[in-house]
Motif scaffolding. Structure first.
Motif, short mmCIF file in Angstrom:
data_model
loop_
_atom_site.label_atom_id
_atom_site.label_comp_id
_atom_site.label_asym_id
_atom_site.label_seq_id
_atom_site.Cartn_x
_atom_site.Cartn_y
_atom_site.Cartn_z
N UNK A 388 -0.46 -2.83 31.70
CA UNK A 388 -1.20 -3.18 32.66
C UNK A 388 -2.38 -4.12 32.03
N UNK A 389 -2.62 -3.70 30.83
CA UNK A 389 -4.07 -4.13 30.23
C UNK A 389 -3.58 -5.70 29.68
N UNK A 390 -2.39 -5.83 29.22
CA UNK A 390 -1.81 -7.27 28.68
C UNK A 390 -1.83 -8.12 29.80
N UNK A 391 -0.91 -7.71 30.86
CA UNK A 391 -0.79 -8.38 31.93
C UNK A 391 -2.26 -8.84 32.99
N UNK A 392 -3.18 -8.20 32.65
CA UNK A 392 -4.27 -8.34 33.26
C UNK A 392 -5.08 -9.44 32.62
N UNK A 393 -4.67 -9.93 31.18
CA UNK A 393 -5.48 -10.97 30.43
C UNK A 393 -5.02 -12.45 31.24
N UNK A 394 -6.16 -13.31 30.90
CA UNK A 394 -5.90 -14.59 31.65
C UNK A 394 -4.97 -15.26 30.84
N UNK A 395 -3.80 -15.85 31.36
CA UNK A 395 -2.88 -16.58 30.41
C UNK A 395 -3.43 -17.99 29.85
N UNK A 396 -4.35 -18.38 30.86
CA UNK A 396 -4.89 -19.81 30.38
C UNK A 396 -5.74 -19.65 29.37
N UNK A 397 -6.15 -18.43 29.18
CA UNK A 397 -7.36 -18.40 27.76
C UNK A 397 -6.41 -18.00 26.63
N UNK A 398 -5.27 -17.83 26.64
CA UNK A 398 -4.40 -17.32 25.48
C UNK A 398 -3.67 -18.74 24.77
N UNK A 399 -3.79 -18.88 23.67
CA UNK A 399 -2.98 -19.87 22.69
C UNK A 399 -1.62 -19.52 22.54
N UNK A 400 -0.97 -20.57 22.27
CA UNK A 400 0.60 -20.01 22.00
C UNK A 400 0.87 -19.00 21.22
N UNK A 401 -0.05 -19.00 20.06
CA UNK A 401 0.11 -17.76 19.20
C UNK A 401 -0.26 -16.47 19.93
N UNK A 402 -1.17 -16.65 20.72
CA UNK A 402 -1.50 -15.39 21.34
C UNK A 402 -0.37 -14.79 22.27
N UNK A 403 0.18 -15.75 23.31
CA UNK A 403 1.27 -15.44 23.98
C UNK A 403 2.34 -14.88 23.24
#
Length: 554
Positions: A388-403
Motif C-alpha cells: 500500500x505504501x509503495x503503490x501510493x508513491x507518485x510514479x512521475x516522481x520516480x526515476x528509472x532506478x527508483x522504479x
C-alpha cells in the motif's frame, strides 16, 4: 379462534417473514458474495460511485447490515478511506428501501410460483449455484406468503378491543414506538422484514399512520445498531468509525424527523391515501433525505470521527509498520529506503517462523506450533502495508532506478510472504499431524530434516544481506545454493527409500510425511532465492530465461 391462538399464528407469520428474508440474504451472499465484495472494493475509490454501489449491493442482499460489515472490513484494514465508506453506508440505507417498495405492491400471487422455481433449482445436483439461487427464490416466496398471512390474520381483529387497547397505548407515544421498533429490528437483524410488518399493521388500520411512521424511524435506527455491536470486539477505535458514524447520522436523522413527525405525517397521508404505500414511501424519503443532507458533509464528518476515534497505536504490535513514514512520500529515495527497511523485518519474521517450525518438528510442542502460525499474520499485515505504501508513491516522481528498486522491494516482500504461507500452510500442519498421531521419524530422517531447516535459515540470512548489498557474487552463490539444496533433497529422498528397503521402522505414513516436508522446504528455499538473487542476476544479464537445452542437445 381465541386471541392467544391468533397471537401464536401472528408470531409464526412474523417468524416466517424473518426466515424468508434470511434465506434470500444467505442465498445471495453464497452466490454473488465475492463478486459483490469485489464491486464494493472497486467502487470505494470515489464517493459518488461508492454511494450507488451501496444502493445496488444492498438492494441485492436485502441487508444494509451485510453491506456495512463488508465495508467495515475494508475500512478497519485501512484499505479504503472513511469518506467513501460512509458514502457506501448512505447508499446502503437507500438500497434497503427498494425491496420494500417492490413488496409494497400486491405481489402475493407470485408466492407459489417463486417457491416452486426455488424448489426445482434447489433439487438440482449439478450446481452449487443452483442450490443457492433456489434458496433465494424460496425465501422470496416465503416472504410474500408471510405478508399475505399477516394481512389475513389482521383483518378479522382490526376492531378487536384488546388489540386496539394494546397498540393504542403504544401509538400515543412516538418515542416509545421508535424504541420498540429499534429493539425489534436489532433482534431480527432485518429492517426490511420489520418495515414490511409495519406496512401490514398500517394497511389493516391496527396502528395509525403517524405511529407507523414512528415505527419506521425506529426500524431505521435499529438496523444501524448491529454493525456497532459487531465492532465492539475490535481493540482499535479506528475500526469502529464507520459503524458508529452510520449510527450517529441515523440517530440525528431520526431525532429531526421525530420532531417534525406531525406535519410530515399529515403531508404523507395527503400525498398517499393508501397507508401501506405511505409507510413504504416514508421509509424511502427518510433515507433519501438523510443521504442528501449528509453527502456534502462527509469530509468534515469523517475528520470529526477520526478525531473522536483515533487509531490505536500499540508499540509492541509486531505487525505495525515502523519505517513507512507518510511524510517521506514526497522524497522517493527516502520512502524507498524506509520500505526496504520494513521489508527486512519480513525476513526477520520469516526466520523466526523457520526456527519455530524446526522446534515444532523436533519437540512437537502445540504451543510452539500455535505461536508460529500467528507469525504468518504478521507477515501478511506487513506485506500489505508495504504494498500500500509503495503503490501510493507518485510514479512521475520516480526515476528509472527508483522504479527498479520499487519493483525489487515488492518482489522481495511478496516472496517472503509466500514463503511464510508455505511454512504456515504446509510445514506446521505436518508437525501438528505428527504430534496428534504420535508418529516418530528415524534418527537419520529427523537429522536430515533438521539439517535442511538450518540450511534454510542460513540461506534466508544470505538473501536478506543480498537484498541490501546487491552483490553479484553473493547472488550467484545463493543461486548455486538452490542447486545444492535440490541435490540434498534428492539425496535425502534416496536415503529415505534405502531405509525403507532395509526394513527400518519408518511407517508408510511417516514416509509420506518425510517426503512432503522435503518438497515443502524446497519450495520455501525457492522463494528465498527468488526474493533476492534473481533481480540482481537479471539486471546483470546473468539469469538464463530457461534451463532447457536446445533441441539438438547442445
Amino acid at each position: 379462534m381465541s386471541f392467544p391462538v391468533t397471537l401464536i399464528d401472528l408470531a409464526g407469520s412474523i417468524a416466517l417473514l424473518l426466515w424468508g428474508t434470511h434465506m434470500v440474504q444467505t442465498g445471495i451472499q453464497r452466490t454473488f458474495g465475492p463478486k459483490l465484495r469485489a464491486i464494493l472494493g472497486t467502487a470505494l475509490k470515489n464517493r459518488f460511485r461508492a454511494f450507488f454501489a451501496g444502493i445496488g449491493v444492498t438492494a441485492v442482499l436485502q441487508s444494509s447490515t451485510a453491506t456495512g460489515l463488508m465495508v467495515s472490513g475494508f475500512a478497519a484494514g485501512g484499505l479504503v478511506d472513511l469518506v467513501p465508506a460512509l458514502a457506501v453506508m448512505l447508499g446502503a440505507n437507500v438500497g434497503t428501501t427498494l425491496i420494500v417498495q417492490v413488496l409494497s405492491f400486491d405481489v402475493a400471487a407470485a408466492s407459489p410460483a417463486l417457491i416452486l422455481i426455488g424448489f426445482l433449482l434447489f433439487r438440482r445436483d449439478s450446481s452449487t449455484q443452483s442450490h443457492d439461487l433456489g434458496r433465494v427464490f424460496i425465501g422470496l416466496g416465503l416472504m410474500l406468503l408471510a405478508l399475505h398471512q399477516l394481512l389475513a390474520l389482521m383483518t378479522p381483529y382490526e376492531d378487536a378491543p384488546s388489540l386496539r387497547m394494546l397498540l393504542g397505548a403504544v401509538s400515543t407515544t412516538p418515542v416509545l414506538d421508535v424504541l420498540l421498533a429499534a429493539a425489534f429490528t436489532w433482534a431480527a437483524h432485518s429492517s426490511v422484514a420489520v418495515v414490511l410488518l409495519i406496512m401490514s399493521l398500517a394497511a389493516n388500520g391496527v396502528v395509525p399512520p403517524e405511529a407507523a411512521f414512528a415505527l419506521v424511524l425506529g426500524a431505521n435506527l435499529g438496523t444501524a445498531i448491529n454493525p456497532v455491536i459487531e465492532g465492539v470486539s475490535s481493540e482499535d477505535p479506528a475500526a469502529k468509525r464507520l459503524p458508529i458514524g452510520n449510527l450517529l447520522n441515523r440517530t440525528l436523522g431520526v431525532l429531526l424527523a421525530l420532531a417534525a413527525l406531525g406535519p410530515l405525517g399529515e403531508l404523507m397521508v395527503r400525498i398517499e391515501p393508501d397507508n401501506a404505500r405511505a409507510v413504504a414511501d416514508f421509509h424511502t424519503l427518510f433515507n433519501l433525505a438523510l443521504a442528501v443532507v449528509f453527502f456534502p458533509l462527509l469530509t468534515p464528518y469523517a475528520k470529526l470521527l477520526q478525531r473522536l476515534l483515533p487509531r490505536r497505536v500499540d508499540p509492541s504490535d509486531p505487525s505495525r509498520p515502523l519505517y513507512l513514514d507518510a511524510a517521506a512520500r514526497e522524497t522517493p529515495i527516502v520512502a524507498l529506503g524506509g520500505a526496504a527497511r520494513e521489508a527486512m523485518r519480513l525476513a526477520d519474521v520469516l526466520e523466526a517462523m523457520l526456527h519455530g517450525a524446526r522446534d515444532a518438528l523436533q519437540k512437537g510442542d502445540r504451543k510452539v506450533i500455535a505461536e508460529t502460525k500467528r507469525m504468518d499474520d504478521v507477515l501478511d499485515h506487513l506485506n500489505t502495508a508495504i504494498k500500500g505504501y509503495l503503490t501510493s508513491l507518485d510514479p512521475d516522481a520516480l526515476s528509472p532506478a527508483d522504479h527498479r528498486r520499487l519493483g525489487e522491494i515488492l518482489h522481495f516482500a511478496m516472496n517472503m510472504e509466500q514463503a511464510g504461507d508455505v511454512v504456515e500452510g504446509n510445514l506446521l500442519p505436518h508437525a501438528a499431524k505428527r504430534l496428534k498421531r504420535g508418529l516418530e521419524f528415524s534418527k537419520e530422517g529427523e537429522a536430515e530434516l533438521l539439517s535442511m531447516m538450518d540450511r534454510l535459515a542460513t540461506n534466508l540470512r544470505t538473501a536478506a544481506s543480498l537484498f541490501m548489498t546487491d552483490d553479484r557474487r553473493a547472488a550467484r552463490m545463493l543461486v548455486e545454493e538452490k542447486v545444492t539444496f535440490r541435490d540434498l533433497e534428492a539425496a535425502a529422498t534416496q536415503s529415505h527409500f534405502e531405509r525403507l528397503r532395509t526394513g527400518r521402522r519408518d511407517t508408510a505414513e511417516t514416509s509420506a510425511m518425510h517426503l512432503d516436508l522435503l518438497r515443502d522446504m524446497k519450495r520455501v528455499n525457492g522463494h528465498i532465492v527468488s526474493a533476492a538473487a534473481y533481480p540482481v542476476l537479471e539486471r546483470s544479464g546473468e539469469l538464463l530465461a530457461s534451463r532447457v537445452t536446445d533441441g539438438d542437445g547442445s
